[in-house]
Design an enzyme around this catalytic site. Structure first.
Site, PDB file in Angstrom:
ATOM      1  N   CYS A 116       0.853  -1.187   0.000  1.00 44.98           N
ATOM      2  CA  CYS A 116       0.000   0.000   0.000  1.00 44.98           C
ATOM      3  C   CYS A 116       0.901   1.253   0.000  1.00 44.98           C
ATOM      4  O   CYS A 116       1.735   1.402  -0.888  1.00 44.98           O
ATOM      5  CB  CYS A 116      -0.940  -0.071   1.203  1.00 44.98           C
ATOM      6  SG  CYS A 116      -2.167   1.225   1.379  1.00 44.98           S
ATOM      7  N   ASP A 162      -8.492  -3.210  -8.313  1.00 42.67           N
ATOM      8  CA  ASP A 162      -8.108  -2.241  -7.282  1.00 42.67           C
ATOM      9  C   ASP A 162      -8.824  -0.914  -7.548  1.00 42.67           C
ATOM     10  O   ASP A 162      -8.567  -0.264  -8.557  1.00 42.67           O
ATOM     11  CB  ASP A 162      -6.589  -2.043  -7.298  1.00 42.67           C
ATOM     12  CG  ASP A 162      -6.064  -1.287  -6.096  1.00 42.67           C
ATOM     13  OD1 ASP A 162      -6.777  -0.376  -5.613  1.00 42.67           O
ATOM     14  OD2 ASP A 162      -4.945  -1.579  -5.647  1.00 42.67           O
ATOM     15  N   HIS A 189      -7.595  -4.163  -3.967  1.00 42.06           N
ATOM     16  CA  HIS A 189      -6.525  -3.548  -3.190  1.00 42.06           C
ATOM     17  C   HIS A 189      -6.350  -4.307  -1.870  1.00 42.06           C
ATOM     18  O   HIS A 189      -7.314  -4.703  -1.236  1.00 42.06           O
ATOM     19  CB  HIS A 189      -6.876  -2.087  -2.895  1.00 42.06           C
ATOM     20  CG  HIS A 189      -5.750  -1.304  -2.309  1.00 42.06           C
ATOM     21  ND1 HIS A 189      -4.702  -0.834  -3.073  1.00 42.06           N
ATOM     22  CD2 HIS A 189      -5.501  -0.910  -1.034  1.00 42.06           C
ATOM     23  CE1 HIS A 189      -3.863  -0.177  -2.295  1.00 42.06           C
ATOM     24  NE2 HIS A 189      -4.320  -0.205  -1.054  1.00 42.06           N
TER      25      HIS A 189
END
Length: 220
Positions: A116, A162, A189
């Site tokens: 991330c 995502d 994600h």
């Protein structure tokens, strides 16, 4: 496994979670957190890499802003993490990562894997530090950093679904860095994190096996 205090070049002190392998290490891996801090997920990730023979270190990247950040994946944790991320600076992140790299350099070559926000930071580290290899999982904002070029081999893992990272960004990365390895997975994600709704076990397993193979090649 233990907690270690690191000293960055600018005098900032930060904590780090360290896990050492059994026997002689193959090298080291710096594990760069998501916006949720060095939480249970990131600690488990560090343990995964230690089990593969690497000294794994997860520096507390938000210690510059708030100590002992350990957030959950609910709405409150997400907002708190975003607030911290928005206040973090690239310069502070690189200083902290260099301190982590120095702390494990005795083990041999040092690789880095980030998730991330940590994926974005890992890209920066590939451009600005002496890591041997970098792996970015669903790193948002990398496409905006492409004017900087990595100095080491890079691997990228992205989810096709995502909602935070458009596939146009993935294509920009592929076009700008043809020498890098870029994988897409049928996932969203955060697919590597078992605590997230988008967790995808098959994608997580495949991405990890590819990452280990990559580190075997470039780290040891």
């Amino acid at each position: 496994m233990s907690n270690l205090q690191l000293l960055a070049a600018d005098g900032h002190e930060l904590s780090a979670y360290v896990v050492r392998p059994e026997g002689r290490p193959r090298g080291a891996v710096v594990v760069v957190q998501e916006i949720f801090g060095v939480n249970s997920h990131i600690r488990r990730v560090a343990e995964q890499y230690a089990a593969e023979g690497y000294v794994a270190i997860a520096p507390a990247m938000f210690d510059r802003l708030q100590r002992q950040v350990d957030l959950g994946y609910d709405a409150a944790g997400l907002q708190a993490g975003i607030d911290l991320m928005m206040r973090a600076t690239n310069e502070g992140a690189i200083a902290d990562l260099n301190a982590a790299i120095d702390a494990v350099a005795h083990a041999g070559r040092v690789g880095m894997v980030g998730y991330c926000w940590g994926g974005r930071v890992t890209y920066l580290a590939g451009c600005r530090t002496n890591i041997a290899a970098g792996v970015a999982y669903y790193g948002g904002g990398i496409a905006q950093l492409l004017p900087e070029t990595p100095r080491c081999p890079m691997m990228f893992h992205f989810g096709e679904h995502d909602s935070h990272i458009p596939l146009t960004d993935v294509e920009r990365i592929r076009a700008a860095l043809p020498q890098a390895t870029c994988h897409l997975y049928p996932a969203g994600h955060g697919f590597n994190c078992s605590e997230r709704a988008d967790f995808d076990a098959a994608s997580a397993h495949l991405a990890f096996s590819r990452t280990i193979e990559f580190f075997r090649r470039y780290v040891g």
